[in-house]
Design a protein around this motif. Structure first.
Motif, PDB file in Angstrom:
ATOM      1  N   VAL A 221       6.126 -17.016 -60.528  1.00  0.00           N
ATOM      2  CA  VAL A 221       6.265 -18.247 -61.323  1.00  0.00           C
ATOM      3  C   VAL A 221       5.142 -19.237 -60.998  1.00  0.00           C
ATOM      4  O   VAL A 221       4.532 -19.833 -61.894  1.00  0.00           O
TER       5      VAL A 221
ATOM      6  N   MET B   4       2.617 -19.885 -68.195  1.00  0.00           N
ATOM      7  CA  MET B   4       4.075 -20.002 -68.055  1.00  0.00           C
ATOM      8  C   MET B   4       4.760 -20.260 -69.401  1.00  0.00           C
ATOM      9  O   MET B   4       5.857 -19.749 -69.663  1.00  0.00           O
TER      10      MET B   4
ATOM     11  N   TRP C 237       1.854 -17.917 -62.560  1.00  0.00           N
ATOM     12  CA  TRP C 237       1.817 -18.112 -64.013  1.00  0.00           C
ATOM     13  C   TRP C 237       1.575 -19.582 -64.361  1.00  0.00           C
ATOM     14  O   TRP C 237       0.843 -19.887 -65.296  1.00  0.00           O
ATOM     15  N   THR C 238       2.210 -20.465 -63.614  1.00  0.00           N
ATOM     16  CA  THR C 238       2.044 -21.903 -63.869  1.00  0.00           C
ATOM     17  C   THR C 238       0.592 -22.306 -63.607  1.00  0.00           C
ATOM     18  O   THR C 238      -0.028 -23.005 -64.422  1.00  0.00           O
TER      19      THR C 238
END
Length: 256
Positions: A176, A185, A179-180
């Motif tokens: 996560v 995201m 991806w951010t």
């Protein structure tokens, strides 16, 4: 002189007092709490006149000669002399949902009706799925990710079907953060949304592929009473229905 009261209470009622008047004569007087001519004395029931002095919303119960107690009727409170109506809705919204309107209909009864833009039976009322994500700790993390990226697709009229990774998964999956940081995201989140469809668990058992808002297909397989997406994410909680769609909770993040 003859005492007319000497034997058998002078023929008076046992509930009367025999009083000597002139020699050989007597008068019979009913005792307190009784009424009659002295020969016959009947208990006075105070409840027969003016409800015994009780409130009109109280019950009068005779307890003895010219004695009674007053008890407020169901749905009223007080000492019986004064009784006030208990509004069910005045306490804790009558047990209705915080998003419902409580109406006192009659004594000890009330109705719960969901407010506009909410659905449910009145005891439980749900808003749109965007609001519902926040209200459930299992899905609130997904909501915060959407908010952070200003993704508002699912606050529209819909209908939508959401597959939401459980909060614990979103908190613990190290990807996560990656991806951010890489700015992808939003694509991952949109891959968990399906537009123009309100698909309940039962509907999903009959489908093999659906297209996400991201554009890629989500593969669905159903076996041994479980629904699995992309051969790895299982639906663990299903059919949280809102005004504009339905939420299913999954135990893995879907990756486009």
């Amino acid at each position: 002189a003859i005492d007319a009261c000497e034997s058998s209470n002078g023929g008076c009622s046992s509930k009367a007092e025999c009083r000597r008047t002139t020699p050989g004569n007597r008068a019979c007087v009913c005792r307190a709490g009784y009424t009659g001519d002295g020969i016959v004395c009947i208990e006075i029931n105070p409840c027969l006149v003016n409800n015994g002095g009780c409130h009109r919303n109280a019950e009068c119960t005779q307890t003895g000669p010219n004695q009674a107690v007053c008890n407020c009727l169901k749905g009223y409170s007080g000492d019986g002399k004064t009784c006030t109506y208990i509004s069910l809705c005045s306490q804790n919204n009558g047990g209705c949902s915080e998003f419902a309107i409580c109406n006192d209909t009659e004594l000890t009864e009330r109705t719960c009706t969901c407010k506009p833009n909410y659905i449910g039976d009145g005891l439980q009322c749900r808003g749109n799925i965007f609001q519902e994500l926040l209200r459930n700790s299992n899905t609130s993390r997904f909501y915060f990710h959407l908010e952070a990226l200003s993704i508002r697709d699912i606050s529209g009229p819909g209908p939508f079907t959401l597959f939401v990774p459980h909060t614990d998964i979103l908190n613990s999956d190290p990807r996560v953060k990656d991806w951010t940081a890489k700015g992808v995201m939003a694509q991952v989140l949109r891959y968990h949304m399906v537009g123009c469809a309100n698909l309940l668990y039962e509907d999903l058992t009959a489908i093999t592929n659906i297209t996400s808002l991201h554009g890629d297909l989500i593969h669905i397989s159903y076996s041994q009473n479980s629904l699995v997406l992309n051969n790895k994410a299982e639906i663990i909680l299903s059919d949280a229905v809102g005004t504009n769609g339905v939420i299913h909770i999954i135990n893995q993040i879907l990756v486009p």
